[in-house]
Scaffold this active site. Structure first.
Site, mmCIF file in Angstrom:
data_model
loop_
_atom_site.group_PDB
_atom_site.id
_atom_site.type_symbol
_atom_site.label_atom_id
_atom_site.label_comp_id
_atom_site.label_asym_id
_atom_site.label_seq_id
_atom_site.Cartn_x
_atom_site.Cartn_y
_atom_site.Cartn_z
ATOM 1 N N SER B 25 -14.384 2.760 -23.451
ATOM 2 C CA SER B 25 -13.147 0.815 -24.011
ATOM 3 C C SER B 25 -12.123 1.613 -25.311
ATOM 4 C CB SER B 25 -13.683 0.089 -24.621
ATOM 5 O OG SER B 25 -13.341 -1.005 -24.766
ATOM 6 N N LYS B 49 -10.245 -2.160 -22.877
ATOM 7 C CA LYS B 49 -10.109 -2.217 -24.123
ATOM 8 C C LYS B 49 -10.951 -3.755 -24.998
ATOM 9 C CE LYS B 49 -8.747 -2.837 -28.477
ATOM 10 N NZ LYS B 49 -9.406 -1.759 -28.700
ATOM 11 N N ALA B 74 -8.646 2.933 -36.381
ATOM 12 C CA ALA B 74 -8.743 1.623 -37.294
ATOM 13 C C ALA B 74 -7.647 0.370 -36.094
ATOM 14 C CB ALA B 74 -8.519 1.238 -38.435
ATOM 15 N N CYS B 135 -19.165 -5.220 -34.651
ATOM 16 C CA CYS B 135 -17.962 -5.509 -35.255
ATOM 17 C C CYS B 135 -19.226 -6.340 -36.369
ATOM 18 C CB CYS B 135 -17.819 -6.630 -34.517
ATOM 19 S SG CYS B 135 -17.467 -6.364 -32.601
ATOM 20 N N LYS B 170 -24.284 -2.003 -26.374
ATOM 21 C CA LYS B 170 -22.489 -0.927 -26.704
ATOM 22 C C LYS B 170 -23.463 -0.616 -28.399
ATOM 23 C CE LYS B 170 -19.007 1.898 -27.405
ATOM 24 N NZ LYS B 170 -17.625 1.929 -26.268
ATOM 25 N N ILE B 196 -22.252 6.454 -28.124
ATOM 26 C CA ILE B 196 -22.228 5.779 -29.637
ATOM 27 C C ILE B 196 -20.382 4.866 -30.135
ATOM 28 C CG2 ILE B 196 -23.809 7.427 -30.892
ATOM 29 C CD1 ILE B 196 -21.799 9.069 -32.420
HETATM 30 C C1 LIG Z 1 -8.002 4.404 -30.618
HETATM 31 C C2 LIG Z 1 -9.802 3.742 -30.104
HETATM 32 C C3 LIG Z 1 -10.372 2.276 -29.605
HETATM 33 C C4 LIG Z 1 -11.327 2.460 -29.171
HETATM 34 N N1 LIG Z 1 -10.772 0.903 -29.311
HETATM 35 C C5 LIG Z 1 -12.606 0.383 -28.748
HETATM 36 C C6 LIG Z 1 -12.792 -0.497 -28.246
HETATM 37 O O1 LIG Z 1 -12.072 -1.778 -28.148
HETATM 38 N N2 LIG Z 1 -14.456 -1.342 -27.938
HETATM 39 C C7 LIG Z 1 -15.504 -0.044 -28.188
HETATM 40 O O2 LIG Z 1 -16.395 -0.278 -27.782
HETATM 41 N N3 LIG Z 1 -15.366 0.888 -28.292
HETATM 42 C C8 LIG Z 1 -14.109 1.221 -28.528
HETATM 43 N N4 LIG Z 1 -13.957 2.366 -29.564
HETATM 44 C C9 LIG Z 1 -14.842 3.128 -29.440
HETATM 45 C C10 LIG Z 1 -15.050 4.666 -28.004
HETATM 46 O O3 LIG Z 1 -14.768 3.705 -27.236
HETATM 47 C C11 LIG Z 1 -15.502 5.411 -28.043
HETATM 48 O O4 LIG Z 1 -17.191 4.623 -27.757
HETATM 49 C C12 LIG Z 1 -16.029 6.152 -29.106
HETATM 50 O O5 LIG Z 1 -14.370 6.928 -29.661
HETATM 51 C C13 LIG Z 1 -16.910 7.330 -29.242
HETATM 52 O O6 LIG Z 1 -16.328 8.435 -27.821
HETATM 53 P P1 LIG Z 1 -15.018 9.208 -28.520
HETATM 54 O O7 LIG Z 1 -15.662 10.382 -29.412
HETATM 55 O O8 LIG Z 1 -15.356 10.291 -26.646
HETATM 56 O O9 LIG Z 1 -13.933 9.246 -28.714
HETATM 57 C C14 LIG Z 1 -12.205 3.323 -29.494
HETATM 58 C C15 LIG Z 1 -12.138 4.321 -29.751
HETATM 59 C C16 LIG Z 1 -10.578 4.347 -29.926
HETATM 60 C C17 LIG Z 1 -10.744 6.136 -30.416
#
Ligand SMILES: Cc1cc2nc3c(=O)[nH]c(=O)nc-3n(C[C@H](O)[C@H](O)[C@H](O)COP(=O)(O)O)c2cc1C
Ligand SMILES: Cc1cc2nc3c(=O)[nH]c(=O)nc-3n(C[C@H](O)[C@H](O)[C@H](O)COP(=O)(O)OP(=O)(O)OC[C@H]3O[C@@H](n4cnc5c(N)ncnc54)[C@H](O)[C@@H]3O)c2cc1C
Ligand code: FES
Lengths: 247, 304
Positions: B25, B49, B74, B135, B170, B196
């Protein structure tokens, strides 16, 4: 958007802290002037967004300023090196929006205006250009715009080249243009919005720190009138009337 | 399919996936940008998203900062709100993606979560609800739902009461004891756990001496977090009996195998998609050779 492997054909210093790189590869990925490419660098996680200065079927040219570690690294890249590039990013400028265009560029905001000027000249427009620099030492591209047939004025902060001052001190009379296209530092864009009569439409190109550069992460979103836009996908060029200046 | 078995197939909460690769996401939007460059139906599924009850513009920019082997974000949960998602994004998605999608949900109160989940429960396209509890709980004094087992259980229970779809909770890694939170969610009825989310971090611009992110702090993700994520997935997978979706820094087919060896039933890929839009496609294509290399005949045999 297209992903491709591009080979560095040329990488040389053209002014103080300013470098030009020519990339051999699919230039048709660039579909409008004012678009940017996003370059994967060795050992850096995020790509670096850089505007397209020029493009033809088999090459893309960029002009970059040495700012931090990534652009510093780029200066050491030798011809023959291959780069993973995402090309054709962003909306770009619309060259059809003007009969009497004025192009205004500041520093490394100048490069994307070059391909635009080329398209406008090719379409038979007479093009006025105002370029702003800090000093003579970091000036570049003036001759290239002149060679296209543009009418070029220059401003420099220290007065070592052209008019002493900002691009706003070198603007032509408002009755000589019907639309302005600009890219440069945010304070310059803001000053132009203040200096140019409200009735004249403008296309302004913005910078933001980017995660992806192709619209997926919402890392670059800014408020605009009536909503919000991703600078990487819905921009980097915004229409004057939709811009929300206070932040 | 008769004799032909898909070596990559896995099961996630009773729904079959062609492979365990799931864009995470916030890194895949609603799929559109990626569908422009490849057929996203090759994915196991994807998590869209984070969606909230009301539209959110998110934080001011800069929202992104680079880190060694990763990035901070952020974004602040920018999304058009659940009603717009159902009205506009899901019909658009239906044109490009023909598998059940994972709906990622966020909220700032239990009522928020319930409202959004109830609406998404009615959408036939939605296969799973992924409930992001990282959140801040505005009613609970700003403390995150995900850092308190009781609050995590309360959200889980409330959401389970309004949906028949599998609920995957999550988890945030920004806790002392991730296992206690996971167990609280399982006890409250969660059908799965995903982890995570990002690790809280920050960067300062040496020139301006101020934080790079307008929000001061942001969430770290990318390869830098992989070992931390793997450890947490391992701990949680060994403590709960529901399926675990592992993520955090996954970039290659080998990373997917490692996550599954730690106990993940499926694997999400986040930041890697931002750097390489073809990341998930490449991982899926690379999986069979990686499995051959390590003597793995089917992915489903890895689980557990
Ligand atoms: C730009 C960005 C936006 C994210 N937005 C969300 C979100 O809306 N909801 C959510 O549960 N996680 C969100 N995440 C977290 C990711 O889904 C994921 O849990 C986290 O980035 C770890 O995985 P990765 O190291 O492969 O990025 C976001 C991560 C990034 C980088
Ligand atoms: C659409 C667009 C077009 C651009 N066109 C040009 C151009 O034609 N020529 C040119 O010299 N520069 C251009 N820039 C700015 C250029 O992207 C940055 O100067 C460059 O990314 C700095 O990288 P670094 O590693 O040297 O700096 P570092 O500070 O070490 O970079 C760290 C991180 O911050 C990001 N970052 C830092 N400054 C900026 C910035 N001003 N804008 C966006 N991201 C930034 C980097 O991409 C990287 O992810 C453009 C930026 C955008 C958004
Ligand atoms: S940088 Fe990812 S959406 Fe613009």
């Amino acid at each position: 958007m297209k992903q491709g492997i591009y080979t560095i054909k040329e990488n040389k210093r053209i002014a103080d802290g300013i470098w030009k790189m020519v990339l051999a590869g699919d230039g048709t990925a660039v579909t409008a002037p004012g678009q940017f490419i996003n370059i994967k660098l060795d050992g850096r996680f995020l790509r670096r967004p850089i505007s397209v200065h020029d493009a033809d079927d088999t090459s893309i040219t960029i002009i970059y300023k040495v700012l931090g570690r990534g652009t510093e690294d780029m200066t050491s890249y030798a011809p023959g090196k291959e780069l993973d590039v995402l090309a054709g990013l962003g909306n770009g400028f619309d060259p059809t929006a003007s009969e009497k265009p004025l192009l205004i560029g500041g520093g490394v905001g100048i490069p994307p205006l070059y391909l635009l000027a080329k398209k406008l000249i090719a379409a038979g427009r007479s093009v006025q250009v105002v370029l702003g620099f800090n000093a003579k030492e970091d000036a570049f591209c003036i001759g290239e715009f002149e060679a296209l047939g543009c009418k070029v004025s220059v401003a420099s902060l220290d007065g070592s080249l052209g008019v002493k001052g900002f691009v706003t001190d070198a603007l032509p009379s408002p009755d000589t243009y019907d639309c302005f296209y600009t890219c440069g530092p945010l304070p310059m864009l803001r000053a132009l919005d203040g200096a140019i009569p409200a009735g004249i439409p403008g296309q302004l190109s913005f910078e933001e720190r980017m995660g992806c550069g192709f619209g997926a992460c919402m890392g670059c979103t800014v408020p605009v009138k009536g909503g919000y836009k991703r600078i990487c996908k819905d921009g980097p060029v915004l229409a004057r009337e939709e811009i929300v200046w206070e932040k | 399919m008769g004799e032909v078995t898909n070596r990559l197939a896995v099961d996630l909460c009773g729904i079959a996936l062609d492979n365990p690769v799931i864009p995470a996401s916030g890194t895949f939007g609603y799929g559109r940008e990626f569908a422009e460059v490849y057929d996203i139906n090759i994915l196991g599924t994807f998590s869209f998203k984070g969606t909230t009850k009301d539209p959110r513009l998110g934080n001011l920019t800069p929202r992104i900062a680079e880190t060694p082997c990763g990035m901070l974000n952020a974004v602040g949960l920018q999304n058009p709100g659940v009603d717009k998602v159902i009205e506009e994004e899901l019909p658009n998605l239906a044109k490009i993606f023909h598998k059940p999608v994972m709906a990622n949900v966020s909220g700032f109160s239990v009522d928020d979560y319930v409202y959004t989940c109830e609406k998404l429960d009615q959408q036939p396209q939605v296969g799973w609800l992924e409930v992001n509890i990282s959140c801040p709980n505005v009613h609970g004094g700003g403390m995150s739902f995900g850092t308190d087992p009781a609050a995590a259980a309360e959200v889980t229970r409330a959401v389970k009461a309004v949906t028949a779809k599998p609920v995957i909770v999550k988890l945030s890694p920004n806790v002392t004891d991730i296992v206690s939170i996971a167990k609280a969610c399982e006890d409250a009825g969660a059908d799965g756990i995903s982890l995570i989310n990002t690790l809280l971090g920050m960067r300062i611009d040496l020139k301006t001496r101020r934080p790079i992110l307008a929000n001061t702090t942001g969430g770290l993700s990318g390869p830098a977090v992989f070992p931390v994520a793997l450890r947490m997935v391992y701990q949680v997978a060994h403590a709960v009996s529901v399926p675990v979706v592992g993520m955090g820094g996954v970039t290659t087919a080998e990373d997917v195998l490692e996550m599954m060896m730690a106990g993940a039933a499926a694997v999400e890929v986040g930041a890697a998609n931002l750097v390489d839009p073809f990341a998930c496609k490449k991982i899926i294509e690379d999986l069979p050779a990686a499995m051959d290399k390590y003597g793995i005949s089917t992915l489903s045999e890895l689980k557990g």
